[in-house]
Write an enzyme that holds these catalytic residues in place. Structure first.
Site, PDB file in Angstrom:
ATOM      1  N   HIS B 127       0.804  -1.220  -0.148  1.00 54.79           N
ATOM      2  CA  HIS B 127      -0.220   0.051  -0.087  1.00 54.79           C
ATOM      3  C   HIS B 127       0.720   1.292  -0.155  1.00 54.79           C
ATOM      4  O   HIS B 127       1.665   1.644   0.885  1.00 54.79           O
ATOM      5  CB  HIS B 127      -1.035   0.089   1.280  1.00 54.79           C
ATOM      6  CG  HIS B 127      -1.851  -1.152   1.224  1.00 54.79           C
ATOM      7  ND1 HIS B 127      -1.977  -1.764   2.259  1.00 54.79           N
ATOM      8  CD2 HIS B 127      -2.912  -1.344   0.445  1.00 54.79           C
ATOM      9  CE1 HIS B 127      -2.791  -2.813   2.225  1.00 54.79           C
ATOM     10  NE2 HIS B 127      -3.366  -2.621   0.713  1.00 54.79           N
ATOM     11  N   CYS B 198       9.226   6.552  36.920  1.00 57.88           N
ATOM     12  CA  CYS B 198       8.858   7.532  37.997  1.00 57.88           C
ATOM     13  C   CYS B 198       7.903   8.384  37.580  1.00 57.88           C
ATOM     14  O   CYS B 198       7.677   8.733  36.314  1.00 57.88           O
ATOM     15  CB  CYS B 198      10.383   8.256  37.831  1.00 57.88           C
ATOM     16  SG  CYS B 198      10.163   9.761  38.829  1.00 57.88           S
ATOM     17  N   CYS B 203      10.171  12.977  33.775  1.00 59.96           N
ATOM     18  CA  CYS B 203      11.301  12.104  34.118  1.00 59.96           C
ATOM     19  C   CYS B 203      11.247  10.724  33.393  1.00 59.96           C
ATOM     20  O   CYS B 203      10.068  10.268  33.162  1.00 59.96           O
ATOM     21  CB  CYS B 203      11.384  11.917  35.612  1.00 59.96           C
ATOM     22  SG  CYS B 203      12.687  11.013  36.385  1.00 59.96           S
ATOM     23  N   HIS B 245       4.483   7.541  52.203  1.00 61.71           N
ATOM     24  CA  HIS B 245       3.550   7.480  53.284  1.00 61.71           C
ATOM     25  C   HIS B 245       3.965   6.520  54.276  1.00 61.71           C
ATOM     26  O   HIS B 245       2.880   5.812  54.950  1.00 61.71           O
ATOM     27  CB  HIS B 245       2.175   7.038  52.471  1.00 61.71           C
ATOM     28  CG  HIS B 245       2.069   5.911  51.763  1.00 61.71           C
ATOM     29  ND1 HIS B 245       2.156   4.594  52.350  1.00 61.71           N
ATOM     30  CD2 HIS B 245       2.085   5.480  50.482  1.00 61.71           C
ATOM     31  CE1 HIS B 245       1.804   3.645  51.434  1.00 61.71           C
ATOM     32  NE2 HIS B 245       2.016   4.373  50.383  1.00 61.71           N
ATOM     33  N   CYS B 250       0.198   0.641  51.966  1.00 60.82           N
ATOM     34  CA  CYS B 250      -0.459   1.117  50.748  1.00 60.82           C
ATOM     35  C   CYS B 250      -2.167   1.170  51.272  1.00 60.82           C
ATOM     36  O   CYS B 250      -2.994   1.901  50.923  1.00 60.82           O
ATOM     37  CB  CYS B 250      -0.245   0.641  49.741  1.00 60.82           C
ATOM     38  SG  CYS B 250       1.578   0.763  49.152  1.00 60.82           S
ATOM     39  N   CYS B 290       4.789  25.694  65.096  1.00 53.94           N
ATOM     40  CA  CYS B 290       4.514  25.160  66.557  1.00 53.94           C
ATOM     41  C   CYS B 290       3.021  25.122  67.142  1.00 53.94           C
ATOM     42  O   CYS B 290       2.591  26.144  66.654  1.00 53.94           O
ATOM     43  CB  CYS B 290       5.568  26.092  67.434  1.00 53.94           C
ATOM     44  SG  CYS B 290       5.280  26.145  69.125  1.00 53.94           S
TER      45      CYS B 290
HETATM   46 ZN   LIG Z   1      -1.247  -2.046   4.093  1.00 52.80          ZN
HETATM   47 ZN   LIG Z   2      12.453  10.800  38.536  1.00 50.16          ZN
HETATM   48 ZN   LIG Z   3       1.900   2.954  48.764  1.00 48.44          ZN
END
Ligand SMILES: [Zn+2]
Ligand SMILES: [Zn+2]
Ligand SMILES: [Zn+2]
Ligand SMILES: [Zn+2]
Ligand SMILES: [Zn+2]
Ligand SMILES: [Zn+2]
Lengths: 153, 494
Positions: B127, B198, B203, B245, B250, B290
């Site tokens: 094609h 990441c 990144c 965390h 999780c 504080c």
């Molecule tokens: Zn094709």
């Molecule tokens: Zn990174």
């Molecule tokens: Zn987690």
């Protein structure tokens, strides 16, 4: 690079004017290379006998590399056909307008495909998620990622 | 003072190299991931006797699952090949695969209808389209649709362009070619449960962490990892929560965040920066990290979090972190039950939100301190290194407030009992240490008191670090030992 879409649309328009459109499809307006309007009628016996709908094409500058935005016109005087793949705001869920778009397809070939989509309809009804979709649908149907649940269109 | 001696001040003796709250992982550059991918491609290419372009397309089609690909290929090679978008006509060994055809007489490209194009291209399906249409198409697919499978443009043709073809049409556009390679690598990473890209914008590093790749492993470890590209690129390998965390796993962290989202309206009022003095009702604004507040008008000293008198907070009676579960005796009817459960939630939410806010406020406050320190460097004979102790302390406070923040999410779901009490003892000790250091950081700074302040701040920073270690380590050990009991059902627990 001169706009790829204008040369291509010029050529398509010339072909429509010299060879005409298939039966039931009429060019209503093509004043520029941004937006064209067609009238679609289903010929012979069908759910949509005697009804005519207006189809609107909007072309991105990269047409036909990118697919056109295609929908039925819905306003005070126009309605979209009641069909399981057509929303009441005129948006159409058809894979050739999305993932199955090919740059060799043309405006007329899209019209023909949509005409046969209507012709093969067994039962006039809206998509099951019509209200939900229409209430938050983007203006441009191309911004929607449709889920093509049925490959018969 | 030299740098090493300075850093020694802050060193916490670690027992082993690997702490129980740390996980083994490796950070990989895009180049390193490409090597892993290439090894898979070469492996398949060798087994099947196909060229690398074909092997790569086959692997992509099977989401890089080599075992399943081999199984399917052995079963029906032709069917897998055609489903992957590869032409069966393609020779098994590619010699040149030069996609550029010499100009065909009076060729009219069926896409652009330009008859002046001299360069045409096609895949093995024949094609044929002009080169500029191919370029425009591939560029649009890669840049706009983030698509790495560049299919033939003919309607209904499902052939996928091999990398060599894509490379040749993007010859002059290295940006798009790089983007294409990144898409392939991202797909490879996304298909491999041992790898994670990441999440920081733009990144391109990847982390490999096989010990956190299964769902069941996430019930016992919190896989906090860093991509290695930048110190701030810390993320959780096990879930999409931003940053670190720890110490909470999780599943519990996710439940807590959902709870906070669902109850955001009820809790909104807490976030405000002003409260009324419980004695004289004048408005008091919090503008530091504080929690020790003193009303300007009546001099009443109180705790910002619980509004209780501050005197109790410095003593062994400190229990600001604990929620007094009233055993449901006075919660007989549905309405008082729901009020009690809201009160309970607000206790934890309040402290959770406060640590986050306090961390932000201390960073803001520090920028003022930093300015002052810079001025002092000019007016006195202090060196740059001698004014860095404040920065170290603020960083530590921020880190510990993040730990404390998540301990409240954990405590909300911990079942009543000894283990929870021990958890809250550790939480309390860290919290008190952090609040003390926080208060110290807000004390007025004069050039002459810098040496004493430095000593105090440095000592407290070391202590705070130790308390933080204890919370992280003990909680992590508790997960490994199955010590924690929940008051509701948690993913991965019975
Ligand atoms: Zn094709
Ligand atoms: Zn990174
Ligand atoms: Zn987690
Ligand atoms: Zn062309
Ligand atoms: Zn007061
Ligand atoms: Zn308190």
């Amino acid at each position: 690079m001169a706009s790829i879409s204008s040369r291509r649309l010029q050529k398509e328009l010339k072909e429509i004017k010299t060879e005409g459109c298939p039966v039931g499809i009429t060019l209503l307006e093509a004043e520029n290379f941004d937006k064209w309007l067609f009238s679609i009628e289903v010929m012979g016996e069908s759910q949509y006998q005697g009804e005519a709908y207006t189809l609107m094409f909007r072309f991105p500058p990269m047409y036909p590399i990118e697919s056109p935005a295609v929908q039925f016109v819905v306003d005070q005087t126009h309605q979209s056909p009641v069909h399981p793949h057509v929303y009441s705001n005129g948006h159409i869920c058809a894979s050739i307008l999305g993932t199955d778009w090919s740059p060799v397809l043309s405006v007329v070939s899209v019209c023909v495909t949509l005409q046969s989509m209507l012709a093969s309809c067994k039962k006039k009804e809206r998509p099951p998620d019509n209200d939900q979709y229409v209430s938050r649908a983007p203006d441009n149907p191309k911004k929607t990622r449709f889920h093509y649940d049925d490959d018969t269109v | 003072m030299d740098m090493d001696a300075f850093n020694d001040d802050f060193k916490v003796t670690s027992k082993g190299k690997h702490k129980s709250y740390e996980i083994d992982y490796e950070s990989l550059t895009q180049g390193a991931v490409e090597k892993l991918m290439q090894a898979d491609i070469e492996h398949i290419s060798g087994i099947f006797g196909v060229d690398e372009n074909t092997a790569s397309l086959l692997l992509r089609y099977m989401n890089w699952n080599k075992e399943r690909l081999i199984e399917k290929y052995m079963d029906n090679a032709a069917s897998v090949t055609s489903s992957a978008g590869i032409s069966p006509l393609e020779p098994p060994t590619s010699q040149s695969q030069a996609p550029i055809r010499s100009s065909i007489e009076a060729f009219v490209c069926p896409i652009c209808f330009d008859d002046s194009q001299t360069k045409t291209l096609c895949l093995s399906c024949d094609h044929t389209f002009c080169a500029s249409c191919w370029i425009a198409y591939a560029t649009s697919k890669i840049r706009d649709d983030q698509e790495m499978a560049i299919r033939c443009m003919a309607e209904g043709c499902s052939l996928v362009a091999p990398d060599l073809f894509v490379r040749s049409i993007l010859e002059e556009d290295t940006t798009t070619w790089d983007r294409f390679r990144e898409l392939v690598i991202r797909h490879f990473v996304a298909s491999n449960p041992n790898l994670k890209y990441c999440p920081y914008p733009s990144c391109t590093h990847t982390v490999s962490c096989p010990s956190a790749s299964s769902k069941s492993s996430l019930a016992t470890v919190v896989p906090t990892v860093a991509c290695g590209a930048s110190a701030t690129h810390k993320f959780c390998f096990g879930c999409p929560i931003d940053g670190d965390h720890r110490p909470v796993i999780c599943g519990v962290a996710k439940m807590w965040l959902k709870k906070c989202r669902d109850d955001s309206e009820t809790a909104n009022w807490i976030k405000s920066n002003t409260k009324e003095c419980s004695k004289c009702q004048s408005t008091i604004e919090k503008n530091g990290g504080c929690n020790h507040m003193t009303c300007k008008k009546c001099k009443h000293e109180f705790c910002w979090v619980c509004m209780g008198p501050w005197i109790e907070h410095g003593t062994a009676w400190y229990s600001c972190n604990r929620y007094d579960e009233k055993d449901g005796v006075d919660a007989r009817d549905a309405q008082s039950k729901s009020r009690a459960s809201l009160e309970r939630y607000l206790h934890y939410y309040n402290r959770w939100a406060n640590h986050e806010q306090s961390a932000k406020l201390s960073i803001e406050l520090y920028s003022k301190t930093e300015k002052k320190m810079e001025e002092m460097q000019i007016t006195s004979d202090l060196t740059w290194i001698e004014v860095q102790f404040m920065k170290k302390a603020v960083d530590e406070v921020e880190k510990c407030r993040m730990t404390l923040k998540w301990t409240y999410a954990m405590a909300y779901y911990l079942d009543k009992g000894n283990e929870k009490e021990l958890f809250e003892d550790n939480q309390r000790d860290l919290e008190r240490a952090v609040e003390d250091l926080s208060e110290l950081l807000e004390s007025p700074i004069e050039a002459e008191n810098i040496p004493t302040l430095r000593q105090k701040v440095t000592d407290k920073t070391v202590y705070v670090q130790k308390r933080n270690e204890i919370v992280l380590e003990d909680t992590a050990n508790g997960f490994l030992e199955g010590r924690w009991q929940w008051n509701c059902s948690v993913d991965g627990f019975d």
